[in-house]
Design a protein around this motif. Structure first.
Motif, mmCIF file in Angstrom:
data_model
loop_
_atom_site.group_PDB
_atom_site.id
_atom_site.type_symbol
_atom_site.label_atom_id
_atom_site.label_comp_id
_atom_site.label_asym_id
_atom_site.label_seq_id
_atom_site.Cartn_x
_atom_site.Cartn_y
_atom_site.Cartn_z
ATOM 1 N N MET A 1 -16.274 -18.352 -37.264
ATOM 2 C CA MET A 1 -16.850 -18.391 -35.771
ATOM 3 C C MET A 1 -15.774 -18.822 -35.142
ATOM 4 S SD MET A 1 -19.601 -17.304 -33.478
ATOM 5 C CE MET A 1 -19.754 -19.249 -33.325
ATOM 6 N N ARG A 2 -15.090 -18.549 -34.220
ATOM 7 C CA ARG A 2 -13.618 -18.919 -33.960
ATOM 8 C C ARG A 2 -14.439 -19.508 -32.467
ATOM 9 N NH1 ARG A 2 -8.152 -15.523 -31.066
ATOM 10 N NH2 ARG A 2 -7.731 -17.410 -30.064
ATOM 11 N N PRO A 3 -13.997 -20.528 -32.214
ATOM 12 C CA PRO A 3 -14.852 -20.954 -30.570
ATOM 13 C C PRO A 3 -14.097 -20.015 -29.525
ATOM 14 C CG PRO A 3 -13.721 -22.772 -32.604
ATOM 15 C CD PRO A 3 -13.182 -21.336 -32.620
ATOM 16 N N SER A 4 -15.186 -19.982 -28.517
ATOM 17 C CA SER A 4 -14.817 -19.067 -27.423
ATOM 18 C C SER A 4 -14.003 -20.169 -26.431
ATOM 19 C CB SER A 4 -16.240 -19.128 -26.421
ATOM 20 O OG SER A 4 -17.073 -20.234 -25.829
ATOM 21 N N ARG A 5 -13.327 -20.138 -25.530
ATOM 22 C CA ARG A 5 -12.740 -19.893 -24.814
ATOM 23 C C ARG A 5 -13.659 -21.373 -24.008
ATOM 24 N NH1 ARG A 5 -11.733 -18.875 -19.195
ATOM 25 N NH2 ARG A 5 -13.456 -16.847 -18.795
ATOM 26 N N TYR A 6 -14.946 -21.125 -23.860
ATOM 27 C CA TYR A 6 -16.185 -22.338 -22.981
ATOM 28 C C TYR A 6 -15.889 -23.189 -24.294
ATOM 29 C CZ TYR A 6 -15.823 -18.131 -20.275
ATOM 30 O OH TYR A 6 -15.846 -17.248 -19.331
ATOM 31 N N ARG A 124 -33.955 -27.170 -29.044
ATOM 32 C CA ARG A 124 -34.891 -27.045 -30.124
ATOM 33 C C ARG A 124 -35.013 -25.564 -30.201
ATOM 34 N NH1 ARG A 124 -39.825 -31.351 -28.107
ATOM 35 N NH2 ARG A 124 -38.746 -33.041 -28.693
ATOM 36 N N TRP A 125 -34.729 -24.905 -29.502
ATOM 37 C CA TRP A 125 -34.961 -23.424 -28.418
ATOM 38 C C TRP A 125 -33.502 -22.767 -29.544
ATOM 39 C CZ3 TRP A 125 -38.045 -19.776 -27.325
ATOM 40 C CH2 TRP A 125 -37.485 -18.397 -26.440
ATOM 41 N N ASN A 126 -32.803 -23.581 -29.199
ATOM 42 C CA ASN A 126 -30.941 -23.313 -29.504
ATOM 43 C C ASN A 126 -31.142 -23.690 -31.649
ATOM 44 O OD1 ASN A 126 -28.184 -24.678 -30.600
ATOM 45 N ND2 ASN A 126 -28.091 -22.931 -29.358
ATOM 46 N N ALA A 127 -31.712 -24.368 -31.612
ATOM 47 C CA ALA A 127 -31.751 -24.392 -33.115
ATOM 48 C C ALA A 127 -32.583 -23.305 -34.234
ATOM 49 C CB ALA A 127 -32.030 -25.573 -33.738
ATOM 50 N N ARG A 128 -33.757 -22.932 -33.064
ATOM 51 C CA ARG A 128 -34.014 -21.650 -33.824
ATOM 52 C C ARG A 128 -33.656 -20.404 -33.203
ATOM 53 N NH1 ARG A 128 -40.287 -22.165 -31.633
ATOM 54 N NH2 ARG A 128 -40.544 -20.518 -33.122
ATOM 55 N N PHE A 129 -33.137 -20.507 -32.193
ATOM 56 C CA PHE A 129 -32.881 -18.771 -31.640
ATOM 57 C C PHE A 129 -31.466 -18.728 -31.057
ATOM 58 C CE2 PHE A 129 -37.643 -18.816 -31.149
ATOM 59 C CZ PHE A 129 -37.767 -18.301 -32.057
ATOM 60 N N GLY A 130 -30.283 -19.604 -30.864
ATOM 61 C CA GLY A 130 -29.046 -19.778 -30.330
ATOM 62 C C GLY A 130 -28.402 -18.868 -31.210
ATOM 63 N N TRP A 131 -27.058 -18.701 -30.708
ATOM 64 C CA TRP A 131 -26.388 -17.657 -31.671
ATOM 65 C C TRP A 131 -25.157 -18.532 -31.913
ATOM 66 C CZ3 TRP A 131 -20.691 -18.073 -29.660
ATOM 67 C CH2 TRP A 131 -20.781 -18.499 -28.461
ATOM 68 N N ARG A 132 -25.170 -19.516 -31.379
ATOM 69 C CA ARG A 132 -24.529 -20.479 -32.805
ATOM 70 C C ARG A 132 -25.044 -21.971 -32.462
ATOM 71 N NH1 ARG A 132 -21.965 -24.418 -29.299
ATOM 72 N NH2 ARG A 132 -21.256 -23.153 -26.830
ATOM 73 N N ARG A 133 -24.751 -23.011 -33.064
ATOM 74 C CA ARG A 133 -25.662 -24.268 -32.983
ATOM 75 C C ARG A 133 -24.872 -25.217 -31.862
ATOM 76 N NH1 ARG A 133 -29.383 -26.135 -36.211
ATOM 77 N NH2 ARG A 133 -30.063 -24.002 -37.280
ATOM 78 N N ARG A 247 -23.353 -12.803 -31.198
ATOM 79 C CA ARG A 247 -22.854 -13.851 -32.084
ATOM 80 C C ARG A 247 -21.094 -12.582 -32.506
ATOM 81 N NH1 ARG A 247 -25.136 -15.199 -37.004
ATOM 82 N NH2 ARG A 247 -25.643 -16.620 -35.481
ATOM 83 N N LEU A 248 -21.182 -10.923 -31.910
ATOM 84 C CA LEU A 248 -20.590 -10.385 -32.815
ATOM 85 C C LEU A 248 -20.148 -9.710 -30.736
ATOM 86 C CD1 LEU A 248 -22.216 -8.054 -34.695
ATOM 87 C CD2 LEU A 248 -20.658 -10.414 -34.780
ATOM 88 N N LEU A 249 -20.268 -9.879 -30.134
ATOM 89 C CA LEU A 249 -19.967 -10.242 -28.680
ATOM 90 C C LEU A 249 -18.759 -10.562 -28.424
ATOM 91 C CD1 LEU A 249 -22.640 -9.018 -26.801
ATOM 92 C CD2 LEU A 249 -21.611 -7.647 -27.874
ATOM 93 N N PRO A 250 -18.060 -10.278 -27.634
ATOM 94 C CA PRO A 250 -16.561 -10.781 -26.917
ATOM 95 C C PRO A 250 -17.391 -11.765 -25.599
ATOM 96 C CG PRO A 250 -16.560 -8.902 -25.599
ATOM 97 C CD PRO A 250 -17.891 -8.596 -26.500
ATOM 98 N N SER A 251 -16.622 -13.231 -25.226
ATOM 99 C CA SER A 251 -16.974 -14.386 -24.481
ATOM 100 C C SER A 251 -17.317 -13.716 -23.309
ATOM 101 C CB SER A 251 -16.651 -15.513 -23.973
ATOM 102 O OG SER A 251 -15.481 -16.241 -25.841
ATOM 103 N N ARG A 252 -18.299 -14.152 -22.707
ATOM 104 C CA ARG A 252 -18.876 -13.666 -21.232
ATOM 105 C C ARG A 252 -17.419 -13.918 -20.385
ATOM 106 N NH1 ARG A 252 -23.202 -12.397 -18.686
ATOM 107 N NH2 ARG A 252 -24.853 -13.661 -20.498
ATOM 108 N N ARG A 253 -17.240 -12.780 -19.586
ATOM 109 C CA ARG A 253 -16.362 -12.968 -18.819
ATOM 110 C C ARG A 253 -16.190 -13.798 -16.433
ATOM 111 N NH1 ARG A 253 -12.478 -8.246 -19.961
ATOM 112 N NH2 ARG A 253 -11.801 -8.666 -21.723
ATOM 113 N N ARG A 254 -17.738 -13.415 -16.693
ATOM 114 C CA ARG A 254 -18.260 -13.831 -15.378
ATOM 115 C C ARG A 254 -19.468 -14.956 -15.372
ATOM 116 N NH1 ARG A 254 -18.816 -8.124 -12.035
ATOM 117 N NH2 ARG A 254 -16.378 -8.006 -11.993
#
Length: 283
Positions: A1-6, A124-133, A247-254
């Protein structure tokens, strides 16, 4: 997965020196939903300790004005995360929080535990449900960010290292989590407040869904019955499906700024009432 600009920016930053910037990027661009949900469940974890819950229970705030209590906490923490603890808005939020806490005798060990939940529950939430680690810079930045907030709250003996504070968090729960009526009262009041946001959802179903995201140790400490296994699997599956979709969506702009959301408790504006006026001698 390509890293977002953020994420590319985060990877170029130092987790200690640039902690405020990294937390800002994660909070308002990368993980706004996950940050909010994880901190809501961090709130529930603090109710597992009778020392914490008894103090909250005696104020009567959760029984009488749970929504306002939630809004005030959310606004203060969101202001610090979005503006940074060194900004004027961040300093105002910290002063307000310190004034609120200053009315009560809170043991340093309990203060330190609550602070630790702000660090580890999102991770811990991210490890369970994050769209990326989360990457290492993000995990460490979260620790350094809240360590600095804790110092500005005059919390003593904050560990200097990530692993040391995590050990404190785990050991505190092992020693202090046990059932008490005060735990159950403040936990039920908070749960019922969340369920009131969704009036068409059957209350029993919503209560099980919330309990499904808790571990047995916490549920036992706050008196929540275990949910049906099928429902627990469905709740976790829905959150994982959401992460796959994001994960399939483009990066948030706002930036998604919670400080700009309308509040149930502050329909006519919140800043002066929630954070208080800036003292005339403020820097």
């Amino acid at each position: 997965m390509r890293p977002s600009r953020y994420l590319r920016e985060i990877l170029s930053l130092d987790p200690e020196r640039d902690a405020q910037r990294i937390v800002y990027l994660d909070t308002v661009y990368e993980f706004p939903f996950d940050t909010t949900r994880s901190l809501e469940f961090a709130l529930f974890r603090t109710f597992g300790s009778p020392a914490v819950s008894s103090l909250l229970d005696t104020t009567g705030e959760f029984a009488a004005r749970a929504q306002k209590r939630y809004d005030d906490t959310d606004l203060i923490l969101s202001t610090i995360a979005e503006s940074g603890y060194d900004s004027e808005e961040g300093r105002r939020a910290l002063r307000r929080m310190n004034r609120l806490h200053g009315r009560f005798e809170i043991a340093n060990r309990d203060f330190l535990y609550v602070l630790s939940t702000f660090v580890y529950e999102p991770i811990r939430w991210n490890a369970r449900f994050g769209w990326r680690r989360l990457v290492e810079q993000e995990r460490l930045a979260t620790f350094y960010f809240w360590r600095e907030v804790g110092r500005r709250m005059a919390i003593k003996d904050i560990p200097a290292e990530y692993d040391e504070l995590e050990r404190y968090n785990v050991e505190y729960e092992r020693v202090n989590f046990r059932y008490a009526d005060s735990n159950a009262r403040v936990a039920r009041a908070s749960r019922d407040m969340f369920l009131a946001w969704f009036p068409v959802l059957p209350k029993r179903l919503g209560a099980h869904a919330i309990a499904a995201l808790m571990d047995d140790c916490l549920r036992e400490a706050i008196g929540f019955p275990p949910p049906p296994r099928a429902l627990a699997r469905a709740v976790e599956g829905a959150l994982r499906a959401r992460s796959m979709a994001v994960r399939l969506l483009p990066s948030r702009r706002r930036a998604k700024l919670r400080t700009q959301l309308r509040r149930r408790s502050y329909k006519n504006g919140w800043r002066l009432e929630a954070l208080g006026p800036t003292p005339p001698d403020a820097a």
